[in-house]
Design a protein around this motif. Structure first.
Motif, PDB file in Angstrom:
ATOM      1  N   ASP A  25       0.820  -1.218   0.000  1.00 20.19           N
ATOM      2  CA  ASP A  25       0.000   0.000   0.000  1.00 20.19           C
ATOM      3  C   ASP A  25       0.849   1.261   0.000  1.00 20.19           C
ATOM      4  OD1 ASP A  25      -2.647   1.040  -0.026  1.00 20.19           O
ATOM      5  OD2 ASP A  25      -2.424   1.627   2.071  1.00 20.19           O
ATOM      6  N   ASP A  26       2.144   1.113  -0.002  1.00 19.01           N
ATOM      7  CA  ASP A  26       3.048   2.269   0.094  1.00 19.01           C
ATOM      8  C   ASP A  26       3.090   3.061  -1.213  1.00 19.01           C
ATOM      9  OD1 ASP A  26       5.476   3.512   1.679  1.00 19.01           O
ATOM     10  OD2 ASP A  26       6.149   3.241  -0.399  1.00 19.01           O
ATOM     11  N   GLU A  27       3.202   4.364  -1.090  1.00 19.85           N
ATOM     12  CA  GLU A  27       3.414   5.260  -2.225  1.00 19.85           C
ATOM     13  C   GLU A  27       4.591   6.170  -1.918  1.00 19.85           C
ATOM     14  OE1 GLU A  27       2.213   5.292  -5.145  1.00 19.85           O
ATOM     15  OE2 GLU A  27       0.542   3.898  -4.926  1.00 19.85           O
ATOM     16  N   ARG A  28       5.710   5.925  -2.605  1.00 17.09           N
ATOM     17  CA  ARG A  28       6.914   6.761  -2.473  1.00 17.09           C
ATOM     18  C   ARG A  28       7.376   6.892  -1.024  1.00 17.09           C
ATOM     19  NH1 ARG A  28       8.628   9.765  -6.508  1.00 17.09           N
ATOM     20  NH2 ARG A  28       9.270  11.458  -5.124  1.00 17.09           N
ATOM     21  N   GLY A  29       7.217   5.827  -0.241  1.00 18.73           N
ATOM     22  CA  GLY A  29       7.748   5.811   1.117  1.00 18.73           C
ATOM     23  C   GLY A  29       6.823   6.326   2.190  1.00 18.73           C
ATOM     24  N   ASP A  30       5.553   6.624   1.846  1.00 17.55           N
ATOM     25  CA  ASP A  30       4.675   7.207   2.853  1.00 17.55           C
ATOM     26  C   ASP A  30       4.286   6.221   3.952  1.00 17.55           C
ATOM     27  OD1 ASP A  30       3.030   5.663   1.221  1.00 17.55           O
ATOM     28  OD2 ASP A  30       1.315   7.013   1.369  1.00 17.55           O
ATOM     29  N   LYS A  31       4.351   4.924   3.664  1.00 17.86           N
ATOM     30  CA  LYS A  31       4.003   3.923   4.681  1.00 17.86           C
ATOM     31  C   LYS A  31       5.255   3.296   5.293  1.00 17.86           C
ATOM     32  CE  LYS A  31      -0.507   4.020   3.875  1.00 17.86           C
ATOM     33  NZ  LYS A  31      -0.517   4.959   2.737  1.00 17.86           N
ATOM     34  N   ILE A  32       6.222   2.985   4.458  1.00 19.19           N
ATOM     35  CA  ILE A  32       7.423   2.330   4.994  1.00 19.19           C
ATOM     36  C   ILE A  32       8.369   3.330   5.646  1.00 19.19           C
ATOM     37  CG2 ILE A  32       7.264   0.479   3.284  1.00 19.19           C
ATOM     38  CD1 ILE A  32       9.689   1.771   1.868  1.00 19.19           C
ATOM     39  N   GLY A  33       8.271   4.605   5.249  1.00 19.12           N
ATOM     40  CA  GLY A  33       9.169   5.622   5.790  1.00 19.12           C
ATOM     41  C   GLY A  33       9.146   5.705   7.307  1.00 19.12           C
ATOM     42  N   PRO A  34       7.952   5.864   7.927  1.00 24.67           N
ATOM     43  CA  PRO A  34       7.910   5.936   9.391  1.00 24.67           C
ATOM     44  C   PRO A  34       8.452   4.685  10.066  1.00 24.67           C
ATOM     45  CG  PRO A  34       5.860   6.757   8.441  1.00 24.67           C
ATOM     46  CD  PRO A  34       6.646   6.157   7.310  1.00 24.67           C
ATOM     47  N   VAL A  35       8.249   3.528   9.455  1.00 22.93           N
ATOM     48  CA  VAL A  35       8.757   2.287  10.047  1.00 22.93           C
ATOM     49  C   VAL A  35      10.279   2.271   9.989  1.00 22.93           C
ATOM     50  CG1 VAL A  35       8.780  -0.229   9.874  1.00 22.93           C
ATOM     51  CG2 VAL A  35       6.670   1.033   9.404  1.00 22.93           C
ATOM     52  N   ILE A  36      10.836   2.717   8.853  1.00 23.00           N
ATOM     53  CA  ILE A  36      12.287   2.762   8.723  1.00 23.00           C
ATOM     54  C   ILE A  36      12.891   3.739   9.722  1.00 23.00           C
ATOM     55  CG2 ILE A  36      14.176   3.459   7.194  1.00 23.00           C
ATOM     56  CD1 ILE A  36      12.490   2.437   4.845  1.00 23.00           C
ATOM     57  N   GLU A  37      12.291   4.904   9.852  1.00 22.94           N
ATOM     58  CA  GLU A  37      12.843   5.959  10.703  1.00 22.94           C
ATOM     59  C   GLU A  37      12.676   5.661  12.194  1.00 22.94           C
ATOM     60  OE1 GLU A  37      10.580   9.140   9.070  1.00 22.94           O
ATOM     61  OE2 GLU A  37      12.208   9.807   7.751  1.00 22.94           O
ATOM     62  N   GLN A  38      11.572   4.996  12.555  1.00 19.31           N
ATOM     63  CA  GLN A  38      11.293   4.769  13.979  1.00 19.31           C
ATOM     64  C   GLN A  38      11.667   3.367  14.433  1.00 19.31           C
ATOM     65  OE1 GLN A  38       7.142   5.769  14.572  1.00 19.31           O
ATOM     66  NE2 GLN A  38       7.340   7.648  13.357  1.00 19.31           N
ATOM     67  N   GLY A  39      11.745   2.443  13.463  1.00 20.01           N
ATOM     68  CA  GLY A  39      12.053   1.063  13.814  1.00 20.01           C
ATOM     69  C   GLY A  39      10.887   0.373  14.488  1.00 20.01           C
ATOM     70  N   ARG A  40      11.083  -0.884  14.775  1.00 26.90           N
ATOM     71  CA  ARG A  40      10.103  -1.659  15.543  1.00 26.90           C
ATOM     72  C   ARG A  40      10.904  -2.467  16.560  1.00 26.90           C
ATOM     73  NH1 ARG A  40       5.597  -3.800  11.100  1.00 26.90           N
ATOM     74  NH2 ARG A  40       4.482  -1.813  10.947  1.00 26.90           N
ATOM     75  N   THR A  41      11.297  -1.774  17.618  1.00 27.54           N
ATOM     76  CA  THR A  41      12.210  -2.371  18.585  1.00 27.54           C
ATOM     77  C   THR A  41      11.628  -3.623  19.234  1.00 27.54           C
ATOM     78  OG1 THR A  41      11.340  -0.817  20.231  1.00 27.54           O
ATOM     79  CG2 THR A  41      13.359  -0.187  19.076  1.00 27.54           C
ATOM     80  N   GLY A  42      10.299  -3.655  19.378  1.00 28.05           N
ATOM     81  CA  GLY A  42       9.667  -4.826  19.976  1.00 28.05           C
ATOM     82  C   GLY A  42       9.823  -6.069  19.116  1.00 28.05           C
ATOM     83  N   LYS A  43      10.104  -5.862  17.822  1.00 32.05           N
ATOM     84  CA  LYS A  43      10.278  -6.990  16.910  1.00 32.05           C
ATOM     85  C   LYS A  43      11.720  -7.130  16.439  1.00 32.05           C
ATOM     86  CE  LYS A  43       5.516  -6.891  15.223  1.00 32.05           C
ATOM     87  NZ  LYS A  43       4.627  -6.836  14.025  1.00 32.05           N
ATOM     88  N   GLY A  44      12.602  -6.384  17.095  1.00 30.28           N
ATOM     89  CA  GLY A  44      14.021  -6.520  16.782  1.00 30.28           C
ATOM     90  C   GLY A  44      14.504  -5.665  15.639  1.00 30.28           C
ATOM     91  N   MET A  45      13.680  -4.702  15.175  1.00 28.01           N
ATOM     92  CA  MET A  45      14.106  -3.863  14.059  1.00 28.01           C
ATOM     93  C   MET A  45      14.561  -2.500  14.584  1.00 28.01           C
ATOM     94  SD  MET A  45      11.939  -2.449  10.796  1.00 28.01           S
ATOM     95  CE  MET A  45      12.615  -1.115   9.781  1.00 28.01           C
ATOM     96  N   PRO A  46      15.815  -2.136  14.371  1.00 27.58           N
ATOM     97  CA  PRO A  46      16.291  -0.828  14.837  1.00 27.58           C
ATOM     98  C   PRO A  46      15.827   0.287  13.912  1.00 27.58           C
ATOM     99  CG  PRO A  46      18.026  -1.943  13.638  1.00 27.58           C
ATOM    100  CD  PRO A  46      16.880  -2.917  13.718  1.00 27.58           C
ATOM    101  N   ALA A  47      15.964   1.505  14.383  1.00 22.08           N
ATOM    102  CA  ALA A  47      15.646   2.662  13.542  1.00 22.08           C
ATOM    103  C   ALA A  47      16.822   2.932  12.606  1.00 22.08           C
ATOM    104  CB  ALA A  47      15.380   3.879  14.423  1.00 22.08           C
ATOM    105  N   PHE A  48      16.502   3.388  11.391  1.00 23.92           N
ATOM    106  CA  PHE A  48      17.537   3.741  10.422  1.00 23.92           C
ATOM    107  C   PHE A  48      17.355   5.204  10.051  1.00 23.92           C
ATOM    108  CE2 PHE A  48      17.034  -0.798   9.999  1.00 23.92           C
ATOM    109  CZ  PHE A  48      18.324  -1.270   9.826  1.00 23.92           C
TER     110      PHE A  48
END
Length: 269
Positions: free
Chosen positions: A79-102
């Motif tokens: 559902d992403d368009e030019r990073g509008d959905k994945i961008g916040p996940v990349i920037e904030q990470g998902r520490t509870g699932k082992g993904m760091p912020a980038f």
């Protein structure tokens, strides 16, 4: 008169308050092929950034890896368009699932989005699918199976009906024909199922099977005449299908058997 004026004002007011017609939805959802193809340069940049930063978890092709989910099928990424959905996940990470912020620049995130979109479109576009080389078997083992376990040589001969078969069909078509044979327009009548139908009284009928189910059976005799019968306990139906052996073998083939037979058939040129 006052009542008429009041009604007129009320109607005008209600018309003015009506909601505007719904906007035509923009192309989106999961109709990925209808979306614009991302810029190849952006895809190339995004792939390098993705592999360097995300590949260790999501795999170099974004189809999942050591602990990271498949992003080609991810609903959020789809559902992403030019990073509008994945961008916040990349920037904030998902520490509870082992993904760091980038901490990536906005244009880098857009390039990653372009790479993911290209992977998604490639996965869903069947017209772009390229069949790889399927002739990977052992032709000598295929020959042994043909003349031994498979008993193919009881019906076929490499110097008769199969002579030059590999010139006539490419490997994919050839594999399909021996795994899933069926009569095709132009095939001789003898290659089609034959049937003999014997009623409780009267003569028997023989010819090419045209139709068969639990309730009815039909054939076309050598003169071209069509005969149909309702099936019951007194009607005897004997079917001879020259392709029945293929159906039985399909239940027994191993993957190696199929590859080996194809490798052998590919030598018949």
């Amino acid at each position: 008169m006052k009542t008429l004026v009041a009604l007129s004002l009320l109607v005008a007011s209600s018309l003015g308050a009506q909601a505007p017609p719904p906007a035509v939805p923009r192309p989106g959802g999961n109709m990925l092929i209808s979306r614009a193809v991302p810029d190849p340069a952006a895809v190339e940049r995004g792939q390098k950034i993705f592999v360097a930063n995300c590949g260790f978890c999501h795999g170099s092709t974004a189809q999942g890896g050591d602990g990271g989910p498949d992003l080609v099928r991810s609903p959020l990424a789809l559902d992403d368009e030019r990073g509008d959905k994945i961008g916040p996940v990349i920037e904030q990470g998902r520490t509870g699932k082992g993904m760091p912020a980038f901490h990536l620049a906005a244009d880098q995130i857009q390039d990653i989005a372009a790479f993911l979109r290209s992977r998604q479109q490639a996965a869903i576009d069947r017209n772009a699918y390229s069949i790889l080389n399927i002739v990977t078997g052992d032709r000598e083992k295929g020959r042994e199976y043909f003349n031994g376990t498979g008993r193919c040589n009881t019906c076929h001969s490499p110097t008769a009906d199969l002579a030059g078969i590999a010139k006539k069909y490419d490997p994919v078509a050839l594999q399909s024909r021996f795994l899933y044979p069926r009569t095709r327009p132009g095939d001789p009548q003898l290659g089609r199922p034959q049937v003999t139908i014997s009623p409780a009284a009267g003569p028997s009928f023989s010819g090419t099977l045209e139709y068969l189910d639990d309730f009815n059976v039909a054939l076309r005799d050598s003169g071209g005449e069509y005969h149909s019968f309702a099936r019951d306990a007194r009607l005897k139906v004997e079917v001879h299908d020259p392709l029945a052996a293929h159906a039985e073998l399909l239940k027994k083939y191993t993957d190696a058997d199929m590859h080996n037979i194809l490798a052998y058939l590919e030598t018949l040129k």
